[in-house]
Design an enzyme around this catalytic site. Structure first.
Site, PDB file in Angstrom:
ATOM      1  N   GLY A  55      -2.583   1.846   0.262  1.00 22.67           N
ATOM      2  CA  GLY A  55      -2.944   0.628  -0.888  1.00 22.67           C
ATOM      3  C   GLY A  55      -3.983  -0.238  -0.234  1.00 22.67           C
ATOM      4  O   GLY A  55      -4.629  -0.888  -1.129  1.00 22.67           O
ATOM      5  N   THR A  56      -3.819  -0.798   0.954  1.00 21.33           N
ATOM      6  CA  THR A  56      -4.541  -1.924   1.472  1.00 21.33           C
ATOM      7  C   THR A  56      -6.126  -1.382   1.450  1.00 21.33           C
ATOM      8  O   THR A  56      -7.210  -1.933   0.963  1.00 21.33           O
ATOM      9  CB  THR A  56      -4.378  -2.290   2.843  1.00 21.33           C
ATOM     10  OG1 THR A  56      -3.061  -2.653   2.543  1.00 21.33           O
ATOM     11  CG2 THR A  56      -5.351  -3.357   3.373  1.00 21.33           C
ATOM     12  N   GLN A  83       2.969  -1.505  -6.231  1.00 28.68           N
ATOM     13  CA  GLN A  83       4.419  -1.736  -6.597  1.00 28.68           C
ATOM     14  C   GLN A  83       4.834  -1.261  -7.747  1.00 28.68           C
ATOM     15  O   GLN A  83       6.343  -0.850  -7.608  1.00 28.68           O
ATOM     16  CB  GLN A  83       4.581  -3.459  -6.359  1.00 28.68           C
ATOM     17  CG  GLN A  83       4.921  -3.709  -5.145  1.00 28.68           C
ATOM     18  CD  GLN A  83       5.951  -3.464  -4.125  1.00 28.68           C
ATOM     19  OE1 GLN A  83       6.953  -2.823  -4.608  1.00 28.68           O
ATOM     20  NE2 GLN A  83       5.655  -3.685  -3.091  1.00 28.68           N
ATOM     21  N   HIS A 134       3.546   4.942   0.447  1.00 23.71           N
ATOM     22  CA  HIS A 134       4.740   4.866   0.950  1.00 23.71           C
ATOM     23  C   HIS A 134       5.877   3.726   0.263  1.00 23.71           C
ATOM     24  O   HIS A 134       7.109   3.532   0.465  1.00 23.71           O
ATOM     25  CB  HIS A 134       4.632   3.810   2.114  1.00 23.71           C
ATOM     26  CG  HIS A 134       4.234   2.496   2.500  1.00 23.71           C
ATOM     27  ND1 HIS A 134       5.216   1.599   2.681  1.00 23.71           N
ATOM     28  CD2 HIS A 134       3.156   2.097   2.181  1.00 23.71           C
ATOM     29  CE1 HIS A 134       4.511   0.519   2.765  1.00 23.71           C
ATOM     30  NE2 HIS A 134       3.071   0.839   2.286  1.00 23.71           N
ATOM     31  N   THR A 162     -12.721  14.197   7.228  1.00 19.91           N
ATOM     32  CA  THR A 162     -11.957  15.359   6.913  1.00 19.91           C
ATOM     33  C   THR A 162     -10.624  14.931   6.368  1.00 19.91           C
ATOM     34  O   THR A 162     -10.166  13.974   6.761  1.00 19.91           O
ATOM     35  CB  THR A 162     -11.807  16.218   8.226  1.00 19.91           C
ATOM     36  OG1 THR A 162     -12.999  16.585   8.786  1.00 19.91           O
ATOM     37  CG2 THR A 162     -10.939  17.499   7.946  1.00 19.91           C
ATOM     38  N   CYS A 177      10.916 -17.514   8.587  1.00 20.56           N
ATOM     39  CA  CYS A 177      11.929 -18.575   9.333  1.00 20.56           C
ATOM     40  C   CYS A 177      12.226 -18.481  10.664  1.00 20.56           C
ATOM     41  O   CYS A 177      12.896 -17.219  10.838  1.00 20.56           O
ATOM     42  CB  CYS A 177      13.001 -18.847   8.014  1.00 20.56           C
ATOM     43  SG  CYS A 177      13.890 -17.543   7.577  1.00 20.56           S
TER      44      CYS A 177
HETATM   45  C1  LIG Z   1       1.282  -5.462  -4.321  1.00 25.43           C
HETATM   46  C2  LIG Z   1       0.922  -4.718  -2.953  1.00 25.43           C
HETATM   47  N1  LIG Z   1      -0.349  -4.283  -3.028  1.00 25.43           N
HETATM   48  C3  LIG Z   1      -0.993  -3.625  -1.652  1.00 25.43           C
HETATM   49  C4  LIG Z   1       0.085  -3.569  -1.044  1.00 25.43           C
HETATM   50  C5  LIG Z   1      -0.591  -2.705   0.486  1.00 25.43           C
HETATM   51  O1  LIG Z   1      -0.346  -1.320   0.501  1.00 25.43           O
HETATM   52  P1  LIG Z   1      -0.177  -0.505   2.003  1.00 25.43           P
HETATM   53  O2  LIG Z   1       0.970  -0.995   2.689  1.00 25.43           O
HETATM   54  O3  LIG Z   1      -0.085   0.991   1.524  1.00 25.43           O
HETATM   55  O4  LIG Z   1      -1.519  -0.726   2.529  1.00 25.43           O
HETATM   56  C6  LIG Z   1       1.348  -3.481  -0.966  1.00 25.43           C
HETATM   57  C7  LIG Z   1       2.244  -3.476   0.157  1.00 25.43           C
HETATM   58  O5  LIG Z   1       3.094  -4.092   0.792  1.00 25.43           O
HETATM   59  C8  LIG Z   1       1.950  -4.431  -2.201  1.00 25.43           C
HETATM   60  O6  LIG Z   1       3.067  -4.784  -2.117  1.00 25.43           O
END
Ligand SMILES: Cc1ncc(COP(=O)(O)O)c(C=O)c1O
Length: 372
Positions: free
Chosen positions: A69-70, A177, A199, A235, A320
Protein backbone atom coordinates in the site's frame (compact mmCIF):
# COMPACT_ATOMS: atom_id res chain seq x y z
CA UNK A 1 -3.39 -16.07 22.18
CA UNK A 2 -6.35 -14.01 20.99
CA UNK A 3 -5.58 -11.94 17.92
CA UNK A 4 -7.73 -8.83 17.57
CA UNK A 5 -5.44 -6.68 15.45
CA UNK A 6 -6.63 -7.46 11.93
CA UNK A 7 -6.37 -3.79 10.90
CA UNK A 8 -2.62 -4.03 11.57
CA UNK A 9 -2.31 -7.14 9.45
CA UNK A 10 -4.13 -10.35 8.58
CA UNK A 11 -2.84 -13.91 8.47
CA UNK A 12 -2.23 -15.26 4.99
CA UNK A 13 -5.24 -17.40 4.09
CA UNK A 14 -4.19 -21.05 3.54
CA UNK A 15 -5.86 -20.96 0.10
CA UNK A 16 -3.63 -17.99 -0.77
CA UNK A 17 -0.49 -19.85 0.37
CA UNK A 18 -1.51 -22.90 -1.67
CA UNK A 19 -2.06 -20.78 -4.77
CA UNK A 20 1.41 -19.25 -4.35
CA UNK A 21 3.39 -22.42 -3.65
CA UNK A 22 3.86 -23.63 -7.27
CA UNK A 23 5.57 -20.30 -8.05
CA UNK A 24 7.99 -20.73 -5.15
CA UNK A 25 8.80 -24.28 -6.25
CA UNK A 26 8.90 -25.60 -9.82
CA UNK A 27 7.28 -22.69 -11.66
CA UNK A 28 10.27 -20.38 -11.57
CA UNK A 29 10.19 -19.19 -15.19
CA UNK A 30 10.50 -15.50 -15.96
CA UNK A 31 7.01 -14.29 -16.96
CA UNK A 32 8.67 -12.18 -19.68
CA UNK A 33 10.17 -15.26 -21.37
CA UNK A 34 8.08 -16.53 -24.24
CA UNK A 35 9.19 -20.14 -23.75
CA UNK A 36 7.44 -23.01 -21.99
CA UNK A 37 8.73 -22.05 -18.52
CA UNK A 38 7.73 -18.40 -18.83
CA UNK A 39 4.28 -18.65 -20.40
CA UNK A 40 2.35 -20.32 -17.52
CA UNK A 41 3.80 -17.79 -15.08
CA UNK A 42 2.66 -14.92 -17.29
CA UNK A 43 -0.80 -16.49 -17.51
CA UNK A 44 -1.00 -16.84 -13.72
CA UNK A 45 0.00 -13.18 -13.18
CA UNK A 46 -2.55 -11.96 -15.72
CA UNK A 47 -5.27 -14.10 -14.17
CA UNK A 48 -4.40 -12.59 -10.75
CA UNK A 49 -4.58 -9.10 -12.28
CA UNK A 50 -8.08 -9.91 -13.56
CA UNK A 51 -9.19 -11.05 -10.09
CA UNK A 52 -7.86 -7.88 -8.43
CA UNK A 53 -9.59 -5.78 -11.09
CA UNK A 54 -12.91 -7.61 -10.51
CA UNK A 55 -12.75 -6.85 -6.78
CA UNK A 56 -12.76 -3.09 -7.44
CA UNK A 57 -14.83 -3.04 -10.67
CA UNK A 58 -11.84 -2.11 -12.85
CA UNK A 59 -10.29 -3.47 -16.04
CA UNK A 60 -7.24 -5.78 -15.74
CA UNK A 61 -4.90 -3.40 -17.58
CA UNK A 62 -5.72 -0.71 -15.02
CA UNK A 63 -4.02 -2.76 -12.26
CA UNK A 64 -0.26 -2.58 -11.58
CA UNK A 65 1.23 -4.75 -8.85
CA UNK A 66 3.39 -2.97 -6.25
CA UNK A 67 5.26 -3.93 -3.09
CA UNK A 68 2.32 -2.84 -0.93
CA UNK A 69 0.00 0.00 0.00
CA UNK A 70 2.77 2.45 0.83
CA UNK A 71 4.40 2.09 -2.59
CA UNK A 72 1.00 2.39 -4.29
CA UNK A 73 0.22 5.68 -2.54
CA UNK A 74 3.75 7.05 -3.07
CA UNK A 75 3.43 6.22 -6.77
CA UNK A 76 -0.04 7.77 -7.08
CA UNK A 77 0.92 11.02 -5.35
CA UNK A 78 4.44 11.54 -6.71
CA UNK A 79 3.41 10.23 -10.12
CA UNK A 80 0.54 12.72 -10.30
CA UNK A 81 2.82 15.54 -9.19
CA UNK A 82 5.47 14.91 -11.84
CA UNK A 83 3.24 13.79 -14.75
CA UNK A 84 2.95 17.29 -16.11
CA UNK A 85 4.29 20.13 -13.97
CA UNK A 86 2.34 22.67 -16.06
CA UNK A 87 -0.96 21.24 -14.81
CA UNK A 88 -0.49 22.70 -11.33
CA UNK A 89 1.35 22.31 -8.06
CA UNK A 90 -1.18 21.92 -5.25
CA UNK A 91 -2.76 18.89 -3.59
CA UNK A 92 -5.46 18.30 -0.97
CA UNK A 93 -5.75 15.64 1.69
CA UNK A 94 -7.16 15.24 5.22
CA UNK A 95 -5.69 15.39 8.72
CA UNK A 96 -6.26 11.73 9.66
CA UNK A 97 -4.50 10.23 6.62
CA UNK A 98 -1.95 7.46 6.88
CA UNK A 99 1.75 8.46 6.67
CA UNK A 100 1.80 6.70 3.27
CA UNK A 101 -0.15 9.72 1.96
CA UNK A 102 1.13 12.51 4.22
CA UNK A 103 4.80 11.49 3.77
CA UNK A 104 4.93 11.84 -0.04
CA UNK A 105 3.04 15.14 0.12
CA UNK A 106 5.48 16.54 2.67
CA UNK A 107 8.42 15.36 0.52
CA UNK A 108 6.95 17.07 -2.56
CA UNK A 109 7.26 20.43 -0.81
CA UNK A 110 10.98 20.26 -1.73
CA UNK A 111 9.88 20.61 -5.36
CA UNK A 112 7.50 23.50 -4.73
CA UNK A 113 4.39 21.32 -4.66
CA UNK A 114 2.24 22.39 -1.73
CA UNK A 115 -0.75 20.75 -0.08
CA UNK A 116 -3.72 21.70 2.05
CA UNK A 117 -4.71 19.44 4.92
CA UNK A 118 -8.45 19.62 5.58
CA UNK A 119 -9.67 18.81 9.10
CA UNK A 120 -12.26 16.23 10.16
CA UNK A 121 -15.20 16.19 12.60
CA UNK A 122 -15.29 14.41 15.99
CA UNK A 123 -16.00 11.10 14.22
CA UNK A 124 -12.97 11.46 11.92
CA UNK A 125 -15.05 12.26 8.83
CA UNK A 126 -14.32 15.08 6.41
CA UNK A 127 -17.05 17.37 5.13
CA UNK A 128 -16.89 17.30 1.29
CA UNK A 129 -17.84 21.00 1.23
CA UNK A 130 -14.58 21.79 3.05
CA UNK A 131 -12.61 19.90 0.42
CA UNK A 132 -14.38 21.93 -2.27
CA UNK A 133 -13.45 25.14 -0.45
CA UNK A 134 -9.78 24.06 -0.42
CA UNK A 135 -9.69 23.61 -4.22
CA UNK A 136 -7.47 26.16 -6.00
CA UNK A 137 -6.89 26.82 -9.70
CA UNK A 138 -3.58 24.94 -9.42
CA UNK A 139 -4.95 21.86 -7.58
CA UNK A 140 -3.92 18.67 -9.37
CA UNK A 141 -4.82 15.92 -6.90
CA UNK A 142 -7.22 15.18 -4.04
CA UNK A 143 -6.18 12.16 -1.96
CA UNK A 144 -8.65 10.63 0.49
CA UNK A 145 -8.57 7.40 2.45
CA UNK A 146 -11.65 5.22 2.11
CA UNK A 147 -11.44 3.98 5.70
CA UNK A 148 -9.40 5.41 8.56
CA UNK A 149 -7.10 2.73 9.97
CA UNK A 150 -7.28 3.62 13.70
CA UNK A 151 -10.99 4.32 14.14
CA UNK A 152 -12.44 2.69 11.01
CA UNK A 153 -14.46 5.74 9.93
CA UNK A 154 -15.54 5.59 6.29
CA UNK A 155 -14.85 8.81 4.41
CA UNK A 156 -17.32 10.26 1.87
CA UNK A 157 -15.26 9.11 -1.11
CA UNK A 158 -18.06 9.16 -3.70
CA UNK A 159 -19.02 12.76 -2.89
CA UNK A 160 -15.39 13.94 -2.90
CA UNK A 161 -14.76 11.98 -6.11
CA UNK A 162 -17.66 13.80 -7.76
CA UNK A 163 -16.15 17.16 -6.73
CA UNK A 164 -12.75 16.15 -8.13
CA UNK A 165 -14.30 14.92 -11.39
CA UNK A 166 -16.34 18.10 -11.91
CA UNK A 167 -13.20 20.23 -11.38
CA UNK A 168 -10.95 18.10 -13.60
CA UNK A 169 -8.73 17.16 -10.61
CA UNK A 170 -7.24 13.67 -10.19
CA UNK A 171 -8.74 11.68 -7.32
CA UNK A 172 -6.67 9.14 -5.37
CA UNK A 173 -8.33 6.79 -2.87
CA UNK A 174 -6.33 4.84 -0.28
CA UNK A 175 -8.38 1.64 0.04
CA UNK A 176 -5.72 -0.23 2.07
CA UNK A 177 -8.06 -0.69 5.04
CA UNK A 178 -11.43 -0.94 3.35
CA UNK A 179 -10.75 -3.49 0.62
CA UNK A 180 -12.24 -6.87 1.45
CA UNK A 181 -14.21 -5.41 4.37
CA UNK A 182 -16.70 -3.20 2.50
CA UNK A 183 -17.49 -2.93 -1.23
CA UNK A 184 -14.95 -0.88 -3.19
CA UNK A 185 -16.00 0.27 -6.66
CA UNK A 186 -13.74 2.67 -8.57
CA UNK A 187 -16.65 3.78 -10.78
CA UNK A 188 -18.99 4.58 -7.87
CA UNK A 189 -16.12 6.48 -6.19
CA UNK A 190 -15.01 8.35 -9.33
CA UNK A 191 -11.50 7.21 -8.39
CA UNK A 192 -8.66 7.80 -10.87
CA UNK A 193 -6.07 6.10 -8.66
CA UNK A 194 -6.61 3.60 -5.84
CA UNK A 195 -4.13 1.95 -3.45
CA UNK A 196 -4.37 -1.70 -2.40
CA UNK A 197 -2.42 -3.41 0.42
CA UNK A 198 -2.29 -7.22 0.26
CA UNK A 199 -1.52 -7.93 3.91
CA UNK A 200 -4.77 -6.34 5.09
CA UNK A 201 -6.61 -8.71 2.74
CA UNK A 202 -5.31 -12.15 3.83
CA UNK A 203 -2.44 -12.03 1.30
CA UNK A 204 1.20 -11.77 2.45
CA UNK A 205 3.10 -8.61 3.34
CA UNK A 206 5.09 -7.10 0.49
CA UNK A 207 2.43 -7.13 -2.22
CA UNK A 208 -0.13 -4.51 -3.21
CA UNK A 209 -1.42 -2.80 -6.29
CA UNK A 210 -2.22 0.58 -7.75
CA UNK A 211 -5.30 1.10 -9.88
CA UNK A 212 -4.68 3.69 -12.59
CA UNK A 213 -7.80 4.61 -14.60
CA UNK A 214 -7.39 4.15 -18.37
CA UNK A 215 -6.32 7.45 -19.89
CA UNK A 216 -4.89 8.85 -16.64
CA UNK A 217 -1.20 9.70 -17.03
CA UNK A 218 1.05 9.57 -13.99
CA UNK A 219 4.84 9.42 -13.94
CA UNK A 220 6.67 6.16 -13.35
CA UNK A 221 7.83 5.53 -9.81
CA UNK A 222 10.23 2.62 -10.39
CA UNK A 223 12.16 3.00 -13.61
CA UNK A 224 13.51 -0.05 -15.37
CA UNK A 225 12.46 -2.45 -18.10
CA UNK A 226 8.95 -2.52 -19.51
CA UNK A 227 7.16 -4.68 -16.92
CA UNK A 228 3.63 -3.98 -15.68
CA UNK A 229 2.53 -2.56 -19.05
CA UNK A 230 5.66 -0.40 -19.09
CA UNK A 231 4.64 1.32 -15.85
CA UNK A 232 6.81 -0.34 -13.18
CA UNK A 233 10.24 -1.77 -13.84
CA UNK A 234 11.51 -5.00 -12.30
CA UNK A 235 10.83 -8.69 -12.93
CA UNK A 236 7.37 -9.39 -11.58
CA UNK A 237 6.89 -11.10 -8.22
CA UNK A 238 4.81 -13.97 -9.59
CA UNK A 239 4.10 -15.81 -6.33
CA UNK A 240 3.01 -12.67 -4.49
CA UNK A 241 0.89 -11.41 -7.39
CA UNK A 242 -0.84 -14.78 -7.61
CA UNK A 243 -1.40 -14.60 -3.83
CA UNK A 244 -3.05 -11.20 -4.14
CA UNK A 245 -5.22 -12.51 -6.96
CA UNK A 246 -6.39 -15.44 -4.81
CA UNK A 247 -7.01 -13.07 -1.87
CA UNK A 248 -9.15 -10.91 -4.17
CA UNK A 249 -11.22 -13.94 -5.19
CA UNK A 250 -11.74 -14.87 -1.54
CA UNK A 251 -12.74 -11.27 -0.74
CA UNK A 252 -15.33 -11.24 -3.53
CA UNK A 253 -16.85 -14.43 -2.11
CA UNK A 254 -16.74 -13.09 1.48
CA UNK A 255 -18.37 -9.77 0.58
CA UNK A 256 -21.14 -11.53 -1.35
CA UNK A 257 -22.26 -13.01 1.99
CA UNK A 258 -23.16 -9.73 3.73
CA UNK A 259 -21.60 -6.91 5.73
CA UNK A 260 -20.04 -9.00 8.56
CA UNK A 261 -20.44 -6.35 11.27
CA UNK A 262 -22.16 -8.75 13.76
CA UNK A 263 -19.03 -9.58 15.76
CA UNK A 264 -17.96 -5.96 16.08
CA UNK A 265 -21.45 -5.02 17.27
CA UNK A 266 -21.61 -7.99 19.68
CA UNK A 267 -18.21 -6.94 21.10
CA UNK A 268 -19.44 -3.38 21.68
CA UNK A 269 -22.74 -4.52 23.24
CA UNK A 270 -20.90 -6.84 25.64
CA UNK A 271 -18.47 -4.08 26.62
CA UNK A 272 -21.28 -1.64 27.25
CA UNK A 273 -23.25 -4.21 29.23
CA UNK A 274 -20.37 -4.78 31.65
CA UNK A 275 -18.65 -1.39 31.67
CA UNK A 276 -21.47 1.12 31.02
CA UNK A 277 -20.12 4.66 30.83
CA UNK A 278 -16.57 3.55 31.69
CA UNK A 279 -16.12 2.87 27.97
CA UNK A 280 -16.69 5.25 25.04
CA UNK A 281 -16.62 4.60 21.31
CA UNK A 282 -14.21 6.47 19.01
CA UNK A 283 -15.01 6.86 15.32
CA UNK A 284 -18.27 7.14 13.45
CA UNK A 285 -21.16 5.28 15.14
CA UNK A 286 -22.49 3.83 11.85
CA UNK A 287 -20.21 4.81 8.94
CA UNK A 288 -17.44 2.58 10.16
CA UNK A 289 -15.54 -0.52 9.02
CA UNK A 290 -17.25 -3.73 10.17
CA UNK A 291 -13.88 -4.81 11.61
CA UNK A 292 -13.10 -1.89 13.86
CA UNK A 293 -13.87 -1.08 17.47
CA UNK A 294 -11.75 1.77 18.83
CA UNK A 295 -12.76 2.45 22.41
CA UNK A 296 -11.51 4.68 25.22
CA UNK A 297 -11.42 3.96 28.92
CA UNK A 298 -11.19 7.47 30.40
CA UNK A 299 -8.91 7.64 33.41
CA UNK A 300 -6.82 4.72 32.12
CA UNK A 301 -3.81 4.46 29.84
CA UNK A 302 -4.79 2.21 26.90
CA UNK A 303 -1.34 0.61 26.72
CA UNK A 304 -1.34 -0.22 30.44
CA UNK A 305 -4.79 -1.83 30.20
CA UNK A 306 -3.75 -3.82 27.17
CA UNK A 307 -0.70 -5.11 29.03
CA UNK A 308 -3.11 -6.65 31.58
CA UNK A 309 -5.01 -8.60 28.90
CA UNK A 310 -2.89 -11.69 28.93
CA UNK A 311 -2.35 -13.11 25.44
CA UNK A 312 -4.53 -10.51 23.70
CA UNK A 313 -3.12 -8.80 20.61
CA UNK A 314 -4.73 -5.40 19.93
CA UNK A 315 -3.21 -1.97 19.49
CA UNK A 316 -3.10 1.46 21.00
CA UNK A 317 -2.79 4.44 18.72
CA UNK A 318 -0.84 5.97 21.55
CA UNK A 319 2.88 5.46 21.85
CA UNK A 320 3.15 5.00 25.59
CA UNK A 321 5.80 4.19 28.10
CA UNK A 322 4.66 4.24 31.70
CA UNK A 323 4.09 7.78 32.84
CA UNK A 324 4.67 9.21 29.35
CA UNK A 325 1.61 8.37 27.28
CA UNK A 326 1.25 10.32 24.05
CA UNK A 327 -2.25 10.66 22.61
CA UNK A 328 -2.80 9.34 19.09
CA UNK A 329 -2.33 11.91 16.33
CA UNK A 330 -5.57 10.72 14.73
CA UNK A 331 -7.72 10.99 17.87
CA UNK A 332 -6.22 14.41 18.56
CA UNK A 333 -7.09 15.56 15.00
CA UNK A 334 -10.67 14.43 15.73
CA UNK A 335 -10.76 16.88 18.65
CA UNK A 336 -10.78 14.10 21.28
CA UNK A 337 -9.37 15.33 24.58
CA UNK A 338 -6.05 14.08 25.89
CA UNK A 339 -7.43 11.92 28.71
CA UNK A 340 -9.81 10.05 26.41
CA UNK A 341 -7.20 9.71 23.67
CA UNK A 342 -4.65 8.23 26.07
CA UNK A 343 -7.22 5.70 27.22
CA UNK A 344 -7.86 4.33 23.71
CA UNK A 345 -7.45 0.77 22.46
CA UNK A 346 -8.15 -0.39 18.90
CA UNK A 347 -9.64 -3.86 18.65
CA UNK A 348 -10.12 -5.14 15.11
CA UNK A 349 -11.86 -8.41 14.33
CA UNK A 350 -11.22 -10.57 11.29
CA UNK A 351 -12.59 -13.56 9.44
CA UNK A 352 -11.27 -16.13 11.98
CA UNK A 353 -12.58 -14.23 15.08
CA UNK A 354 -15.10 -16.09 17.26
CA UNK A 355 -17.68 -15.04 19.88
CA UNK A 356 -15.79 -17.10 22.46
CA UNK A 357 -12.68 -14.97 21.89
CA UNK A 358 -14.70 -11.81 22.33
CA UNK A 359 -16.36 -13.11 25.52
CA UNK A 360 -12.92 -13.93 26.95
CA UNK A 361 -11.53 -10.48 26.12
CA UNK A 362 -14.57 -8.65 27.54
CA UNK A 363 -14.15 -10.61 30.79
CA UNK A 364 -10.45 -9.72 31.09
CA UNK A 365 -11.11 -6.12 30.12
CA UNK A 366 -13.87 -5.71 32.68
CA UNK A 367 -11.61 -7.05 35.43
CA UNK A 368 -8.74 -4.80 34.36
CA UNK A 369 -10.89 -1.65 34.19
CA UNK A 370 -12.78 -2.23 37.43
CA UNK A 371 -9.68 -3.31 39.38
CA UNK A 372 -7.73 -0.14 38.56
C1 LIG B 1 -4.86 3.36 5.53
C2 LIG B 1 -3.55 2.74 5.21
N1 LIG B 1 -2.86 3.14 4.13
C3 LIG B 1 -1.68 2.59 3.80
C4 LIG B 1 -1.11 1.60 4.54
C5 LIG B 1 0.23 1.05 4.15
O1 LIG B 1 0.12 -0.21 3.54
P1 LIG B 1 1.41 -1.21 3.50
O2 LIG B 1 1.61 -1.68 4.89
O3 LIG B 1 0.98 -2.32 2.57
O4 LIG B 1 2.55 -0.47 2.95
C6 LIG B 1 -1.78 1.15 5.68
C7 LIG B 1 -1.16 0.11 6.57
O5 LIG B 1 -1.13 0.25 7.77
C8 LIG B 1 -3.04 1.72 6.03
O6 LIG B 1 -3.71 1.33 7.11
Amino acid sequence: MIYLDYNATTPTDPAVTNAMLPFLRGQYGNPNSSHAMGRPVREAIESARTSVARLINAKPDEISFTSGGTEASNWAIKGAAFADRRRGDHMITISVEHPATLGPMQWLEKFGISHTIVGVDQHGRVDPAQIETAVQDNTILISLMHAQNEVGTLEPVAEVGAIARSRGILFHVDAAQSLGKVPVDVEAMNADLLSIAGHKLYAPKGIGALYIRSGVEIDKFIHGAGQEHGRRGGTENAAMSVGLGKAAELAIEYLSKGSHSELRDYFWQQMQATLGNRVVLNGHPTERLPSTLNVSFPGHVGGNLLAKLDGVCASTGAACHSGDAKPSRVLTAMGIDRERAIGAIRFSVGRPTTREEIDAVVKMLTQAVIAT
